[in-house]
Design a protein around this motif. Structure first.
Motif, mmCIF file in Angstrom:
data_model
loop_
_atom_site.group_PDB
_atom_site.id
_atom_site.type_symbol
_atom_site.label_atom_id
_atom_site.label_comp_id
_atom_site.label_asym_id
_atom_site.label_seq_id
_atom_site.Cartn_x
_atom_site.Cartn_y
_atom_site.Cartn_z
ATOM 1 N N THR A 1 -22.426 24.525 10.440
ATOM 2 C CA THR A 1 -21.782 24.620 11.745
ATOM 3 C C THR A 1 -22.786 24.381 12.871
ATOM 4 N N VAL A 2 -22.328 23.675 13.877
ATOM 5 C CA VAL A 2 -23.120 23.489 15.092
ATOM 6 C C VAL A 2 -22.353 24.108 16.252
ATOM 7 N N TYR A 3 -23.085 24.660 17.198
ATOM 8 C CA TYR A 3 -22.478 25.371 18.316
ATOM 9 C C TYR A 3 -22.923 24.756 19.635
ATOM 10 N N LEU A 4 -22.090 24.972 20.654
ATOM 11 C CA LEU A 4 -22.476 24.624 22.015
ATOM 12 C C LEU A 4 -22.105 25.802 22.900
ATOM 13 N N GLN A 5 -23.109 26.551 23.331
ATOM 14 C CA GLN A 5 -22.900 27.646 24.263
ATOM 15 C C GLN A 5 -22.935 27.078 25.675
ATOM 16 N N MET A 6 -21.860 27.283 26.406
ATOM 17 C CA MET A 6 -21.745 26.731 27.749
ATOM 18 C C MET A 6 -21.623 27.864 28.758
ATOM 19 N N ASN A 7 -22.591 27.956 29.640
ATOM 20 C CA ASN A 7 -22.606 28.983 30.671
ATOM 21 C C ASN A 7 -22.532 28.346 32.047
ATOM 22 N N SER A 8 -22.212 29.144 33.039
ATOM 23 C CA SER A 8 -22.142 28.676 34.430
ATOM 24 C C SER A 8 -21.305 27.400 34.530
ATOM 25 N N LEU A 9 -20.152 27.449 33.923
ATOM 26 C CA LEU A 9 -19.313 26.250 33.872
ATOM 27 C C LEU A 9 -18.809 25.851 35.252
ATOM 28 N N LYS A 10 -18.697 24.540 35.438
ATOM 29 C CA LYS A 10 -18.252 23.961 36.700
ATOM 30 C C LYS A 10 -16.988 23.130 36.462
ATOM 31 N N PRO A 11 -16.191 22.906 37.495
ATOM 32 C CA PRO A 11 -15.012 22.035 37.317
ATOM 33 C C PRO A 11 -15.380 20.663 36.747
ATOM 34 N N ASP A 12 -16.561 20.151 37.090
ATOM 35 C CA ASP A 12 -16.989 18.846 36.571
ATOM 36 C C ASP A 12 -17.240 18.858 35.068
ATOM 37 N N ASP A 13 -17.298 20.036 34.461
ATOM 38 C CA ASP A 13 -17.465 20.127 33.008
ATOM 39 C C ASP A 13 -16.144 19.955 32.271
ATOM 40 N N THR A 14 -15.050 19.881 32.997
ATOM 41 C CA THR A 14 -13.743 19.689 32.382
ATOM 42 C C THR A 14 -13.708 18.367 31.625
ATOM 43 N N ALA A 15 -13.378 18.437 30.340
ATOM 44 C CA ALA A 15 -13.367 17.243 29.493
ATOM 45 C C ALA A 15 -12.913 17.629 28.096
ATOM 46 N N VAL A 16 -12.656 16.612 27.292
ATOM 47 C CA VAL A 16 -12.507 16.817 25.863
ATOM 48 C C VAL A 16 -13.902 16.714 25.256
ATOM 49 N N TYR A 17 -14.271 17.727 24.505
ATOM 50 C CA TYR A 17 -15.602 17.787 23.895
ATOM 51 C C TYR A 17 -15.487 17.399 22.423
ATOM 52 N N TYR A 18 -16.334 16.456 22.026
ATOM 53 C CA TYR A 18 -16.316 15.922 20.672
ATOM 54 C C TYR A 18 -17.610 16.258 19.941
ATOM 55 N N CYS A 19 -17.469 16.617 18.693
ATOM 56 C CA CYS A 19 -18.608 16.845 17.816
ATOM 57 C C CYS A 19 -18.926 15.536 17.090
ATOM 58 N N ASN A 20 -20.204 15.312 16.849
ATOM 59 C CA ASN A 20 -20.650 14.079 16.195
ATOM 60 C C ASN A 20 -21.704 14.407 15.148
ATOM 61 N N LEU A 21 -21.569 13.753 13.990
ATOM 62 C CA LEU A 21 -22.559 13.878 12.927
ATOM 63 C C LEU A 21 -23.154 12.510 12.663
ATOM 64 N N ASN A 22 -24.466 12.465 12.551
ATOM 65 C CA ASN A 22 -25.138 11.187 12.305
ATOM 66 C C ASN A 22 -26.271 11.383 11.305
ATOM 67 N N ARG A 23 -26.184 10.635 10.190
ATOM 68 C CA ARG A 23 -27.281 10.644 9.213
ATOM 69 C C ARG A 23 -27.215 9.385 8.377
ATOM 70 N N ALA A 24 -28.352 8.792 8.152
ATOM 71 C CA ALA A 24 -28.502 7.652 7.254
ATOM 72 C C ALA A 24 -27.410 6.607 7.466
ATOM 73 N N GLY A 25 -27.129 6.281 8.723
ATOM 74 C CA GLY A 25 -26.153 5.249 9.000
ATOM 75 C C GLY A 25 -24.712 5.720 8.998
ATOM 76 N N LEU A 26 -24.469 6.966 8.660
ATOM 77 C CA LEU A 26 -23.115 7.517 8.668
ATOM 78 C C LEU A 26 -22.884 8.222 10.001
ATOM 79 N N THR A 27 -21.808 7.842 10.686
ATOM 80 C CA THR A 27 -21.453 8.476 11.952
ATOM 81 C C THR A 27 -20.008 8.953 11.872
#
Length: 114
Positions: free
Chosen positions: A76-102
Motif C-alpha cells: 500500500t502507498v499513502y498520500l497524507q494531505m494537509n492544509s488542503l486548498k480549493p486548488d487541490d480539488t481533483a481526481v487523484y490517481y495512483c500509479n505503479l511503475n516497474r520494469a516497463g510496466l505502468t
C-alpha cells in the motif's frame, strides 16, 4: 496487477485527508509508486512519487503540505494531505511503475470546499 484507491471525499479548506492505494502486485516493493491528479478541464499532473528505496519527489505546489509513504508489508502507498486548498480539488490517481510496466488506478475524488 490492479490498484485500488480510497480515502477521497469532501473536506473544508485547511483540512486533511489521507489517500490509500492498495496494489495486487508481487513485486510491489521494487516498484516506483506515484500519485497524480487531474482537475476539471486540466491535464493530469504529478503530485508525488516514492521509489522502492523510499526516495520521494513532490510537485512544488504540494511541498510541505503532502507526504507520500509506503508500507511494503501491506502493498500500500499513502498520500497524507494537509492544509488542503480549493486548488487541490481533483481526481487523484495512483500509479505503479516497474520494469516497463505502468498501471493506473481508477481514481478517487477529492473536493476541497467550504
Amino acid at each position: 496487477v490492479q490498484l485500488v484507491e480510497s480515502g477521497g471525499g469532501l473536506v473544508q479548506p485547511g483540512g486533511s485527508l489521507r489517500l490509500s492505494c492498495a496494489a495486487s502486485d508481487s513485486f510491489f516493493s521494487i516498484a516506483t509508486m506515484g500519485w497524480y491528479r487531474q482537475a476539471p478541464g486540466k491535464q493530469r499532473e504529478l503530485v508525488a512519487t516514492i521509489t522502492g528505496r523510499s526516495d520521494t519527489n513532490y510537485a512544488d505546489s504540494v511541498k510541505g503540505r503532502f507526504t507520500i509513504s509506503r508500507d511494503n508489508a501491506k502493498n500500500t502507498v499513502y498520500l497524507q494531505m494537509n492544509s488542503l486548498k480549493p486548488d487541490d480539488t481533483a481526481v487523484y490517481y495512483c500509479n505503479l511503475n516497474r520494469a516497463g510496466l505502468t498501471i493506473w488506478g481508477k481514481g478517487t475524488l477529492v473536493t476541497v470546499s467550504s
